[in-house]
Design a protein around this motif. Sequence first.
Motif, PDB file in Angstrom:
ATOM      1  N   LEU A  69      13.610  -0.747 -25.814  1.00  0.00           N
ATOM      2  CA  LEU A  69      12.547  -0.106 -25.032  1.00  0.00           C
ATOM      3  C   LEU A  69      11.833  -1.124 -24.152  1.00  0.00           C
ATOM      4  O   LEU A  69      11.564  -0.863 -22.971  1.00  0.00           O
ATOM      5  N   VAL A  70      11.517  -2.287 -24.704  1.00  0.00           N
ATOM      6  CA  VAL A  70      10.829  -3.337 -23.940  1.00  0.00           C
ATOM      7  C   VAL A  70      11.663  -3.779 -22.751  1.00  0.00           C
ATOM      8  O   VAL A  70      11.176  -3.851 -21.612  1.00  0.00           O
ATOM      9  N   VAL A  71      12.928  -4.082 -22.985  1.00  0.00           N
ATOM     10  CA  VAL A  71      13.776  -4.619 -21.912  1.00  0.00           C
ATOM     11  C   VAL A  71      14.014  -3.581 -20.825  1.00  0.00           C
ATOM     12  O   VAL A  71      13.886  -3.865 -19.630  1.00  0.00           O
ATOM     13  N   ARG A  72      14.336  -2.358 -21.219  1.00  0.00           N
ATOM     14  CA  ARG A  72      14.614  -1.326 -20.206  1.00  0.00           C
ATOM     15  C   ARG A  72      13.346  -0.940 -19.446  1.00  0.00           C
ATOM     16  O   ARG A  72      13.405  -0.654 -18.242  1.00  0.00           O
ATOM     17  N   THR A  73      12.210  -0.927 -20.137  1.00  0.00           N
ATOM     18  CA  THR A  73      10.946  -0.655 -19.454  1.00  0.00           C
ATOM     19  C   THR A  73      10.646  -1.738 -18.428  1.00  0.00           C
ATOM     20  O   THR A  73      10.203  -1.458 -17.308  1.00  0.00           O
ATOM     21  N   TRP A  74      10.899  -2.984 -18.808  1.00  0.00           N
ATOM     22  CA  TRP A  74      10.632  -4.101 -17.893  1.00  0.00           C
ATOM     23  C   TRP A  74      11.537  -4.033 -16.666  1.00  0.00           C
ATOM     24  O   TRP A  74      11.082  -4.300 -15.546  1.00  0.00           O
ATOM     25  N   ILE A  75      12.787  -3.682 -16.840  1.00  0.00           N
ATOM     26  CA  ILE A  75      13.706  -3.564 -15.703  1.00  0.00           C
ATOM     27  C   ILE A  75      13.223  -2.470 -14.742  1.00  0.00           C
ATOM     28  O   ILE A  75      13.215  -2.655 -13.522  1.00  0.00           O
ATOM     29  N   SER A  76      12.778  -1.343 -15.289  1.00  0.00           N
ATOM     30  CA  SER A  76      12.233  -0.269 -14.447  1.00  0.00           C
ATOM     31  C   SER A  76      10.970  -0.726 -13.728  1.00  0.00           C
ATOM     32  O   SER A  76      10.740  -0.378 -12.564  1.00  0.00           O
ATOM     33  N   LEU A  77      10.149  -1.515 -14.411  1.00  0.00           N
ATOM     34  CA  LEU A  77       8.924  -2.035 -13.807  1.00  0.00           C
ATOM     35  C   LEU A  77       9.250  -2.963 -12.640  1.00  0.00           C
ATOM     36  O   LEU A  77       8.594  -2.915 -11.590  1.00  0.00           O
ATOM     37  N   ALA A  78      10.257  -3.806 -12.802  1.00  0.00           N
ATOM     38  CA  ALA A  78      10.657  -4.700 -11.718  1.00  0.00           C
ATOM     39  C   ALA A  78      11.124  -3.899 -10.505  1.00  0.00           C
ATOM     40  O   ALA A  78      10.786  -4.233  -9.356  1.00  0.00           O
ATOM     41  N   GLU A  79      11.869  -2.832 -10.736  1.00  0.00           N
ATOM     42  CA  GLU A  79      12.344  -1.982  -9.640  1.00  0.00           C
ATOM     43  C   GLU A  79      11.172  -1.372  -8.879  1.00  0.00           C
ATOM     44  O   GLU A  79      11.099  -1.460  -7.640  1.00  0.00           O
ATOM     45  N   SER A  80      10.270  -0.725  -9.606  1.00  0.00           N
ATOM     46  CA  SER A  80       9.153  -0.039  -8.951  1.00  0.00           C
ATOM     47  C   SER A  80       8.220  -1.028  -8.264  1.00  0.00           C
ATOM     48  O   SER A  80       7.698  -0.747  -7.177  1.00  0.00           O
ATOM     49  N   THR A  81       8.019  -2.191  -8.868  1.00  0.00           N
ATOM     50  CA  THR A  81       7.171  -3.210  -8.251  1.00  0.00           C
ATOM     51  C   THR A  81       7.750  -3.665  -6.932  1.00  0.00           C
ATOM     52  O   THR A  81       7.028  -3.805  -5.926  1.00  0.00           O
ATOM     53  N   ALA A  82       9.052  -3.899  -6.907  1.00  0.00           N
ATOM     54  CA  ALA A  82       9.710  -4.357  -5.677  1.00  0.00           C
ATOM     55  C   ALA A  82       9.626  -3.291  -4.587  1.00  0.00           C
ATOM     56  O   ALA A  82       9.380  -3.607  -3.413  1.00  0.00           O
ATOM     57  N   LEU A  83       9.827  -2.034  -4.940  1.00  0.00           N
ATOM     58  CA  LEU A  83       9.766  -0.960  -3.946  1.00  0.00           C
ATOM     59  C   LEU A  83       8.362  -0.831  -3.362  1.00  0.00           C
ATOM     60  O   LEU A  83       8.190  -0.648  -2.160  1.00  0.00           O
ATOM     61  N   ILE A  84       7.348  -0.915  -4.229  1.00  0.00           N
ATOM     62  CA  ILE A  84       5.966  -0.836  -3.745  1.00  0.00           C
ATOM     63  C   ILE A  84       5.652  -2.046  -2.863  1.00  0.00           C
ATOM     64  O   ILE A  84       4.990  -1.929  -1.825  1.00  0.00           O
ATOM     65  N   TRP A  85       6.135  -3.222  -3.270  1.00  0.00           N
ATOM     66  CA  TRP A  85       5.877  -4.436  -2.487  1.00  0.00           C
ATOM     67  C   TRP A  85       6.476  -4.330  -1.091  1.00  0.00           C
ATOM     68  O   TRP A  85       5.867  -4.775  -0.114  1.00  0.00           O
ATOM     69  N   LEU A  86       7.651  -3.726  -0.980  1.00  0.00           N
ATOM     70  CA  LEU A  86       8.283  -3.575   0.331  1.00  0.00           C
ATOM     71  C   LEU A  86       7.446  -2.737   1.287  1.00  0.00           C
ATOM     72  O   LEU A  86       7.517  -2.909   2.500  1.00  0.00           O
ATOM     73  N   ASP A  87       6.651  -1.846   0.733  1.00  0.00           N
ATOM     74  CA  ASP A  87       5.824  -0.964   1.551  1.00  0.00           C
ATOM     75  C   ASP A  87       4.496  -1.635   1.875  1.00  0.00           C
ATOM     76  O   ASP A  87       3.440  -1.294   1.343  1.00  0.00           O
ATOM     77  N   ARG A  99       4.367 -12.543  -2.649  1.00  0.00           N
ATOM     78  CA  ARG A  99       5.587 -12.380  -3.431  1.00  0.00           C
ATOM     79  C   ARG A  99       5.621 -13.275  -4.666  1.00  0.00           C
ATOM     80  O   ARG A  99       5.982 -12.833  -5.758  1.00  0.00           O
ATOM     81  N   ALA A 100       5.239 -14.529  -4.528  1.00  0.00           N
ATOM     82  CA  ALA A 100       5.283 -15.466  -5.655  1.00  0.00           C
ATOM     83  C   ALA A 100       4.395 -14.998  -6.804  1.00  0.00           C
ATOM     84  O   ALA A 100       4.733 -15.181  -7.978  1.00  0.00           O
ATOM     85  N   GLU A 101       3.257 -14.387  -6.471  1.00  0.00           N
ATOM     86  CA  GLU A 101       2.369 -13.873  -7.517  1.00  0.00           C
ATOM     87  C   GLU A 101       3.029 -12.729  -8.283  1.00  0.00           C
ATOM     88  O   GLU A 101       2.906 -12.634  -9.511  1.00  0.00           O
ATOM     89  N   LEU A 102       3.740 -11.859  -7.571  1.00  0.00           N
ATOM     90  CA  LEU A 102       4.412 -10.749  -8.239  1.00  0.00           C
ATOM     91  C   LEU A 102       5.545 -11.233  -9.126  1.00  0.00           C
ATOM     92  O   LEU A 102       5.780 -10.685 -10.207  1.00  0.00           O
ATOM     93  N   GLU A 103       6.271 -12.243  -8.677  1.00  0.00           N
ATOM     94  CA  GLU A 103       7.352 -12.797  -9.493  1.00  0.00           C
ATOM     95  C   GLU A 103       6.805 -13.318 -10.821  1.00  0.00           C
ATOM     96  O   GLU A 103       7.357 -13.029 -11.894  1.00  0.00           O
ATOM     97  N   ALA A 104       5.722 -14.085 -10.744  1.00  0.00           N
ATOM     98  CA  ALA A 104       5.108 -14.616 -11.967  1.00  0.00           C
ATOM     99  C   ALA A 104       4.522 -13.492 -12.810  1.00  0.00           C
ATOM    100  O   ALA A 104       4.624 -13.499 -14.046  1.00  0.00           O
ATOM    101  N   GLN A 105       3.914 -12.506 -12.146  1.00  0.00           N
ATOM    102  CA  GLN A 105       3.305 -11.401 -12.889  1.00  0.00           C
ATOM    103  C   GLN A 105       4.354 -10.615 -13.658  1.00  0.00           C
ATOM    104  O   GLN A 105       4.106 -10.182 -14.795  1.00  0.00           O
ATOM    105  N   LEU A 106       5.524 -10.430 -13.074  1.00  0.00           N
ATOM    106  CA  LEU A 106       6.580  -9.692 -13.767  1.00  0.00           C
ATOM    107  C   LEU A 106       7.074 -10.442 -15.002  1.00  0.00           C
ATOM    108  O   LEU A 106       7.409  -9.832 -16.021  1.00  0.00           O
TER     109      LEU A 106
END
Length: 229
Positions: A151-169, A175-182
Amino acid sequence: MSTGVRRRMGVEERRQQLIGVALELFSRRSPDEVSIDEIASAAGISRPLVYHYFPGKLSLYEAALRRASDELAARFVEPHEGPLGARLLRVMRRYFDFVEDHGPGFSALMRGGPAVGSSTTNALIDSVRQAAYVQILSHLNVEDPPARLELVVRTWISLAESTALIWLDGRRIPRAELEAQLVHDFAALAAVSAAYDEEMAALLRRMLKEEPTEGPFSDLVTRLIALAS
């Protein structure tokens, strides 16, 4: 005045060119709004020639998504060297390299288009997520993960996806802050799970024990202590 000579492309080279053109066009507008004529014009060839390489727009769309998924999955491959936090940070940097360099392809892959719901499209998206999942488990040295760890790993992968999509908008957060935050998010998800499960608690203790004082996980602990005080 000399006239340039257009080089004739081979079959595979032309296919790859069409895939790249289609991926760009499908990402900037709804794929339903992009015509084969537009793809042909952008590629500098005729409409019938597009059909010579692909039977239709859907097959071209799926080929474009396949390229994006293969490239993205490769970003999660990381040597098992150094502490986990540093490894995850390198993965996130490569992940966001892809997102930044191939934003249209990333959006097309994750948001889909005319093939949304098709078995091919779903399989491509799932292949990226599964590749990431397998890689993260290998870094944790876990072959048969308990339910909470999955659950932890799959949730984190989904979080990385959604974070990247929101960041693109708009890219409103550095970017560096989001990488560390993830990377911090991964540790935080593991910590919350550890509060409910001794097996996860043991895994978390092992993760933190191997972390250097200047590592990402240690940085999160320092920030939380400062916040609490």
